[in-house]
Design a protein around this motif. Sequence first.
Motif, mmCIF file in Angstrom:
data_model
loop_
_atom_site.group_PDB
_atom_site.id
_atom_site.type_symbol
_atom_site.label_atom_id
_atom_site.label_comp_id
_atom_site.label_asym_id
_atom_site.label_seq_id
_atom_site.Cartn_x
_atom_site.Cartn_y
_atom_site.Cartn_z
ATOM 1 N N LEU A 87 17.896 49.489 87.730
ATOM 2 C CA LEU A 87 17.433 48.649 86.634
ATOM 3 C C LEU A 87 18.563 48.570 85.624
ATOM 4 O O LEU A 87 18.923 49.575 85.010
ATOM 5 C CB LEU A 87 16.166 49.232 85.999
ATOM 6 N N ALA A 88 19.134 47.379 85.495
ATOM 7 C CA ALA A 88 20.353 47.227 84.698
ATOM 8 C C ALA A 88 20.127 46.289 83.524
ATOM 9 O O ALA A 88 21.031 45.565 83.124
ATOM 10 C CB ALA A 88 21.491 46.720 85.586
ATOM 11 N N ASP A 89 18.917 46.290 82.985
ATOM 12 C CA ASP A 89 18.648 45.433 81.831
ATOM 13 C C ASP A 89 19.624 45.736 80.702
ATOM 14 O O ASP A 89 20.020 46.894 80.506
ATOM 15 C CB ASP A 89 17.229 45.671 81.313
ATOM 16 N N GLU A 90 19.943 44.710 79.979
ATOM 17 C CA GLU A 90 20.821 44.903 78.829
ATOM 18 C C GLU A 90 20.181 45.903 77.863
ATOM 19 O O GLU A 90 18.947 46.014 77.795
ATOM 20 C CB GLU A 90 21.034 43.567 78.129
ATOM 21 N N MET A 91 21.028 46.595 77.129
ATOM 22 C CA MET A 91 20.534 47.603 76.203
ATOM 23 C C MET A 91 19.502 47.002 75.259
ATOM 24 O O MET A 91 19.675 45.885 74.787
ATOM 25 C CB MET A 91 21.673 48.191 75.368
ATOM 26 N N GLY A 92 18.456 47.767 75.015
ATOM 27 C CA GLY A 92 17.471 47.333 74.040
ATOM 28 C C GLY A 92 16.307 46.561 74.629
ATOM 29 O O GLY A 92 15.402 46.175 73.899
ATOM 30 N N CYS B 111 18.322 54.173 89.514
ATOM 31 C CA CYS B 111 19.373 54.276 88.498
ATOM 32 C C CYS B 111 18.997 53.395 87.315
ATOM 33 O O CYS B 111 18.482 52.289 87.499
ATOM 34 C CB CYS B 111 20.708 53.793 89.055
ATOM 35 N N LEU B 112 19.282 53.878 86.121
ATOM 36 C CA LEU B 112 19.102 53.084 84.914
ATOM 37 C C LEU B 112 20.443 53.016 84.194
ATOM 38 O O LEU B 112 21.066 54.048 83.963
ATOM 39 C CB LEU B 112 18.080 53.731 83.972
ATOM 40 N N THR B 113 20.868 51.827 83.896
ATOM 41 C CA THR B 113 22.078 51.680 83.095
ATOM 42 C C THR B 113 22.170 50.249 82.588
ATOM 43 O O THR B 113 21.754 49.316 83.282
ATOM 44 C CB THR B 113 23.358 52.024 83.908
ATOM 45 N N GLY B 114 22.681 50.117 81.393
ATOM 46 C CA GLY B 114 22.902 48.774 80.857
ATOM 47 C C GLY B 114 24.257 48.240 81.244
ATOM 48 O O GLY B 114 24.531 47.051 81.112
ATOM 49 N N THR B 115 25.113 49.130 81.732
ATOM 50 C CA THR B 115 26.478 48.725 82.100
ATOM 51 C C THR B 115 26.792 49.246 83.499
ATOM 52 O O THR B 115 27.511 50.231 83.650
ATOM 53 C CB THR B 115 27.498 49.283 81.098
#
Lengths: 663, 170
Positions: free
Chosen positions: A184-189, A355-359
């Motif tokens: 899940l790579a949603d943009e931060m926030g 995995c979770l990361t915005g980048t």
Amino acid sequence: METSDCMSSELMNQTDTAAEIITTPAGLVLPTPGIHITGMNSALKRPPQVTAEAKALLSSTGFVPSWRPSWGKVRTFGLTFPAGIELIPVAPQTPEANEEQSAFKKVEPEKAEDETAEGVKAPAKRTKIRPPQDALSVQDRLFFLLQPPLENWLKGQELIMPFEPFQYQYEGIAWLFSQKAALLADEMGLGKTMQMITSLRLLLRAGQVRRVLLVCPKPLIPNWQREFKTWAEEIPVTTVEGDGFRRNLTWRMPGAHVLLANYEVVVRDYQTMIQEAIKNGHNLKDGLGRRTEVECQTFIDGEPASPQQGGGQAEPPCPLPRFDLVVLDEAQRTKNRDSLTAKTIRSIPRSRSVCLTGTPIENRPEEMSSLFEFMGVIPPGANPDLRQLTSLSREFILRRTKDLVMKDMPPRLDRDEIIELTSAQRIAYDNAEKDGIMRLTEMGDDVSIQNVFELVLRLKQISNYDPLTQESSKLERLHADMEEIAASGGKAILFSQWTKTIDWLEERMRPYGCLVYHGGIPQPKREPILTRFKNDPDSHIILMSYATGAVGLNLQFAGYVFLYDRWWNPAVEDQAINRAHRIGCKSQVIVSKFICKDTIEERIDRVLNEKREIFRRVLGEGDNTNASLSLNANEIFGLFNMKARSAKGTKSIRPEVPKKEAA
Amino acid sequence: MAQAAPKAQLGFLGVVNLSGTGFVGGLLVTNQLGRPLEFQCTTPVKPNRTQEILYGPTLNSFVCAELIGKTLFERLQVKPQVIVSDQPEMLALRTVVALPVCLILPKSNSVSEGMIRAGAHFLKLHSDFPDDFALVGEIAKSFPADADLIEPLERVREALQETLRAGAAA
């Protein structure tokens, strides 16, 4: 015969004309009593006597059509759903709350006679859980298809949701629920944490997972604890902490459904357990059971033994603690697949990997390979090319940007604050630059990236404030802005690369109830600082380092962000800004980027903007944070109109984030 | 002390008649919140021409209720307390099983006596079994006011389509 002849002649006589009648008297008179004139026998007037008697048929009766209502056996196919974990709802505080939080709501009484079913509003949209592409069997696919829509599941009967999720969050939760491997790579926030926690709730309830390990950077442990309390209060979360003995007990605690641990603890403890396992003769495979990750060879008579020879007949169970699901928060920490962290994380026995990361990509697309290997979607050691990575991304990565999903979110207003250095700063800066370039020139071919980089850092520090005179034009601007912010009761976050700068600013920002949050603050003291910043009306500014404050914190109550100095990578800057500009922020967020005119800062900003523009063109308008934006060596040399001497001109030299923090 | 909430188990029965394939039925058992507990479905049942002629207009009711519905109910391991359907012919199932069978009435239907409100819908029961009214009425009280009883039937039909697709692919 005789009679009939007579009759005939008589009839003839009657029909002949009279002139021609010749009569012959005869003495013969036949007695004809009872005979009708027509000649019929009167015996016929008697009723016939009918009698019946049985006689055998001469042959069979032949085909007689018949039909009986008979149907073949109806064949069926069935599926029983696993029982989920029954979690005890949190005890309500008041009788009213008790009513609200009971297992399900009571039917409302009918209010009026004309209130019919038409009056009930249908849900606007339903988010169905779709079977993943790798679910091939009918049973697997039906399991997902027969789950209720998420809106029904989460509308406050069985699972109490403190806030109504956004539509894209419903979709993210449904996706996480169905995927065995997911990034899940949603943009931060955009609420990755909330989506993960909610999907965990559903997975636990549906009996899909019973034991979950959540790994995150150490500073984010309190954040996850707080988020679990908000979104899933009924799930007990156990943090792996304390001394070795206590941690060992925690790892093997049978009743713990969710374990929370930081990367360092996971690496340390699993390494210890791996070493013990090797010592005891275990052949360890990677966490998905695919190959021997840790070399451990059994020897018989000094010779390597085949698996059949070594260590008995049946392979003993893996001695490492096993999980149904391992979640990596800020998963880019494992982007280097050969690092000890990445290897250790991959050795954790598990069934599902998220995995979770915005980048997901900080520098190179190849960084994805490490995450994909953890997720088990590429073979160990595989190096997919760009085309394969794109294809894998479509299947296993879900990424949404704020531009795409949060069209009604308050805007983020960026403004570059171009600031003139004070006269003392200008003198100090020009001298430092002149001396620095002269020294680099004198070094000739021996000049290294590190030498150039040191000069850049020195000039950036002077741009922040002159160490000799303590003058700072940035501070003057900050004072002006903070007076206004404090007067209006607002709150601001200030980011700097250096803790030294933060400490220097702390004294000068005291009038605004300044708080400090960086790597030098002991872990137990960090959470109270954030709480105070949120709740203390006199606290108007918090000073943070990029390394400690840029990730995972929820500070959406702050309407102002100051980037006192600039990081090397706008992706990190965006992460920092998104502490404030995230879901829940009520008003616009004003971001002020301090850039000193005619300094190295202006030149760095120009290079970064050019790169950002290139990536925006390549990746599209909605996605400009997911790119390699760090300065490489050539670009660093180029800041002083120099060329890189080394052949490795494209090597990135920006500092590691967030492992190290500049002093 | 708060009273423990009653735990209802509902069966949602749906049959689709696909031209060329025949009748396929599915029965989904859920808890009162719609979470699935068990699902049973049939392979296609295709009446032959003689059956079609001789059963005439009663064919649908017979196949859906007595043939498919009864078979599915008998196969269940998790027995529901009530069976719900939106197909009128399913009411006949009540005559061959020992539990209430409810018909969800279309929203255009006017409300009349003998109907039971359950969630956002009104239910009709088989008139030959008057005891069912009290039982269903009691279960219906545990439904939230906006409970959607049609939605699980949509799941049943989607699952039937999926099994048919899988069957066709096999």
